[in-house]
Structure formats: structure tokens, C-alpha cells
Motif scaffolding. Structure first.
Motif, PDB file in Angstrom:
ATOM      1  N   ALA A   1      -4.822   2.586  -9.546  1.00  0.00           N
ATOM      2  CA  ALA A   1      -3.812   1.315  -9.428  1.00  0.00           C
ATOM      3  C   ALA A   1      -4.424   0.226 -10.584  1.00  0.00           C
ATOM      4  CB  ALA A   1      -3.712   0.937  -8.147  1.00  0.00           C
TER       5      ALA A   1
ATOM      6  N   TYR B   1      -7.700   6.203  -5.627  1.00  0.00           N
ATOM      7  CA  TYR B   1      -6.377   5.531  -5.786  1.00  0.00           C
ATOM      8  C   TYR B   1      -6.410   4.105  -6.068  1.00  0.00           C
ATOM      9  CZ  TYR B   1      -6.607   3.737  -0.946  1.00  0.00           C
ATOM     10  OH  TYR B   1      -7.216   3.115   0.107  1.00  0.00           O
TER      11      TYR B   1
ATOM     12  N   THR C   1       1.769  -5.103  -4.657  1.00  0.00           N
ATOM     13  CA  THR C   1       3.005  -4.526  -5.066  1.00  0.00           C
ATOM     14  C   THR C   1       3.178  -2.949  -5.320  1.00  0.00           C
ATOM     15  OG1 THR C   1       2.834  -4.755  -7.364  1.00  0.00           O
ATOM     16  CG2 THR C   1       3.703  -6.743  -6.264  1.00  0.00           C
ATOM     17  N   MET C   2       1.825  -2.471  -5.263  1.00  0.00           N
ATOM     18  CA  MET C   2       1.610  -1.053  -5.502  1.00  0.00           C
ATOM     19  C   MET C   2       1.065  -0.505  -4.164  1.00  0.00           C
ATOM     20  SD  MET C   2       0.001  -0.740  -9.254  1.00  0.00           S
ATOM     21  CE  MET C   2       0.175   1.032  -9.519  1.00  0.00           C
TER      22      MET C   2
ATOM     23  N   LYS D   1      -1.054  -8.363  -7.476  1.00  0.00           N
ATOM     24  CA  LYS D   1      -0.258  -7.106  -8.288  1.00  0.00           C
ATOM     25  C   LYS D   1      -0.601  -5.888  -7.610  1.00  0.00           C
ATOM     26  CE  LYS D   1       0.334  -9.468 -12.954  1.00  0.00           C
ATOM     27  NZ  LYS D   1       1.715  -9.129 -12.722  1.00  0.00           N
ATOM     28  N   LEU D   2      -1.761  -5.450  -7.195  1.00  0.00           N
ATOM     29  CA  LEU D   2      -2.024  -4.523  -6.402  1.00  0.00           C
ATOM     30  C   LEU D   2      -1.343  -4.189  -5.305  1.00  0.00           C
ATOM     31  CD1 LEU D   2      -6.034  -4.720  -6.878  1.00  0.00           C
ATOM     32  CD2 LEU D   2      -4.324  -2.904  -7.657  1.00  0.00           C
TER      33      LEU D   2
ATOM     34  N   GLU E   1      -3.501   1.293 -14.149  1.00  0.00           N
ATOM     35  CA  GLU E   1      -2.153   0.975 -14.330  1.00  0.00           C
ATOM     36  C   GLU E   1      -1.836  -0.397 -14.481  1.00  0.00           C
ATOM     37  OE1 GLU E   1       2.067   2.042 -12.390  1.00  0.00           O
ATOM     38  OE2 GLU E   1       0.481   3.359 -12.047  1.00  0.00           O
ATOM     39  N   ILE E   2      -2.409  -1.372 -13.848  1.00  0.00           N
ATOM     40  CA  ILE E   2      -2.026  -2.488 -13.917  1.00  0.00           C
ATOM     41  C   ILE E   2      -2.644  -3.331 -15.130  1.00  0.00           C
ATOM     42  CG2 ILE E   2      -2.587  -5.078 -12.676  1.00  0.00           C
ATOM     43  CD1 ILE E   2      -2.141  -3.493 -10.283  1.00  0.00           C
TER      44      ILE E   2
END
Length: 82
Positions: free
Chosen positions: A64, A60, A37-38, A34-35, A67-68
Motif C-alpha cells: 500500500a 500488505y 482510503t485503502m 491516504k492509507l 502504491e501511494i
């Protein structure tokens, strides 16, 4: 806040990170994906090191992760309860 320098503890988010990851039912590998994808590249082993407080987390990366995992940076840092 008093800063305590301990060579064994490299971050303060480790326990909170693991709690949030398990609450979201992610494996370390799923969280890593998932990370990615960011455009934040933390492999499974590094997530393990973060959770064990053996790796420094960058700003950062922290944002991230928050957020996830749907938590605030303040919660992740342990300054507020969520």
C-alpha cells in the motif's frame, strides 16, 4: 544476503519511506489518511516509527505504501535504484 538481527532495527524500509514521502510532499498525517482510503490503518505515530525503523512493516502495508508513494517494492526494500 546475510540476515543481521539487531533489536533496534525492525525494518529496512525506513529511510526509503521517508525519502519517498517527502518527494511526494506528504506529511505523515496525509500519508496516514491516504492509507486509510485503502483500508490500511497506520496512524501518524506509527509512520514515524516505520521511518525510524522502530516498527515492523507487514507485506500488505508495504504494498500500500508503495502504491501511494509511486515506488516499487524493490526500491523501497533497497534492492534496486529508481
Amino acid at each position: 544476503m546475510k540476515l543481521i538481527i539487531d533489536n533496534n532495527v525492525r525494518n529496512i524500509i525506513g529511510p526509503q519511506l521517508k525519502t519517498a514521502r517527502l518527494k511526494n510532499k506528504f506529511t505523515q498525517q496525509q500519508l496516514s489518511a491516504k492509507l486509510e482510503t485503502m483500508a490500511v490503518y497506520i496512524d501518524r505515530a506509527s509512520i514515524s516509527k516505520l521511518e525510524q525503523q522502530k516498527r515492523i512493516v507487514t507485506d500488505y502495508e508495504l504494498l500500500a505504501l508503495c502504491e501511494i508513494l509511486k515506488v516499487s517494492p524493490d526500491w523501497m526494500l533497497g534492492t534496486v535504484k529508481e
